[in-house]
Design a protein around this motif. Sequence first.
Motif, PDB file in Angstrom:
ATOM      1  N   GLU A 275      76.217 103.825  54.934  1.00 29.88           N
ATOM      2  CA  GLU A 275      75.087 103.572  55.841  1.00 29.88           C
ATOM      3  C   GLU A 275      75.322 104.349  57.125  1.00 29.88           C
ATOM      4  N   ASP A 276      74.388 105.225  57.494  1.00 29.79           N
ATOM      5  CA  ASP A 276      74.605 106.040  58.692  1.00 29.79           C
ATOM      6  C   ASP A 276      74.063 105.381  59.961  1.00 29.79           C
ATOM      7  N   ASP A 277      73.286 104.328  59.810  1.00 30.58           N
ATOM      8  CA  ASP A 277      72.725 103.646  60.980  1.00 30.58           C
ATOM      9  C   ASP A 277      73.720 102.594  61.481  1.00 30.58           C
TER      10      ASP A 277
ATOM     11  N   LEU B  93      74.534 101.160  48.888  1.00 28.08           N
ATOM     12  CA  LEU B  93      74.206 102.569  49.137  1.00 28.08           C
ATOM     13  C   LEU B  93      72.853 102.757  49.801  1.00 28.08           C
ATOM     14  N   ASP B  94      72.882 103.303  51.007  1.00 26.07           N
ATOM     15  CA  ASP B  94      71.665 103.751  51.679  1.00 26.07           C
ATOM     16  C   ASP B  94      71.305 105.112  51.080  1.00 26.07           C
ATOM     17  N   LEU B  95      70.016 105.429  50.964  1.00 29.51           N
ATOM     18  CA  LEU B  95      69.658 106.727  50.369  1.00 29.51           C
ATOM     19  C   LEU B  95      69.521 107.825  51.417  1.00 29.51           C
ATOM     20  N   GLY B  96      69.069 107.480  52.612  1.00 30.03           N
ATOM     21  CA  GLY B  96      68.891 108.492  53.654  1.00 30.03           C
ATOM     22  C   GLY B  96      70.183 108.754  54.387  1.00 30.03           C
ATOM     23  N   LEU B  97      71.078 109.504  53.746  1.00 30.98           N
ATOM     24  CA  LEU B  97      72.358 109.831  54.368  1.00 30.98           C
ATOM     25  C   LEU B  97      72.306 111.244  54.921  1.00 30.98           C
TER      26      LEU B  97
END
Length: 219
Positions: A7-9, A48-52
Motif C-alpha cells: 500500500e503506497d498511501d 494488495l493495493d492495485l495502484g502502486l
Amino acid sequence: MEILLAEDDDGVAGALVEVLYDHGHVTRRVTRGRDVLTYHRSSDLLLLDLGLPDVDGLEVLRRLRAVSDLSVVVLTARGDERSVVRGLRLGADDYLVKPVRLTELLARIEAVTRRTAAQVPRAARTVRVGDVEIALDARQVRVDGTEVELTAKEFDVLAVLARRAGTAVSREQVLDEVWGDAYHAVSRSLDVHLTQLRAKLGRPELLTTIRGFGFRLGA
Ligand code: CA
C-alpha cells in the motif's frame, strides 16, 4: 499471522497496520510492487493495493502466482468489472473495493485463511497427463521419460493448462495469466506457441482446442 501489506498511501497503511495489530496480526508494509516479489515468502497473506507506484498490482499478482500460492486479498479503489474479473482470474482469493469496513476486511481475511488451511495445495507440483509429466516448480517437461526443451512462454502456456488438467480453460484465462492481458496481437502469438507446443510434445491428442472457447490438456 504475518501479513504483507502492499500500500503506497501512508494514511491507509497506518490505519490498516494498527487494526491488524489489534487483532493479533504482524504486518510488514511495503510501498512498491517489486517489494512484494521480494518479501512474499515470509508471509501468510498478502493485502494488495492495485495502484502502486512502480508495477501495477495486477501485474504483481500475475508474477506472484507464477511462483507462489500465497493467499491474496486485493484491496483497491478500482471497482470496475474488468479489474475485478482480472483480479480473480489472476488468482486473488478475494477482491475488496475501498473504502472498506475494517470489520468486514478482518472477516474476509479470516475466511480466506480458513479456506486455504482446509485446501490441498492449490497447484499439484507435478502434473501427469498420459505419458507427459510437467514439473511446475522445476519448469521441466518429460514425454515418455525424455525431457523436452520448451521456451519460457511455451512452458507458461502449458503450465496454465496443466494446473487445470482435464478442464477447459478459456483463451482469455491463458492470455491473462501468461501475458497479463488479452491484446489482439498477443492472442495470435498464443496460437503460434500452441502449435509449437503440440509439435514438441508430439501428443496432439492430449492438447485439445475447444473452438470458440479455449483449450484443454488431457481427457
Ligand atoms: Ca495506491
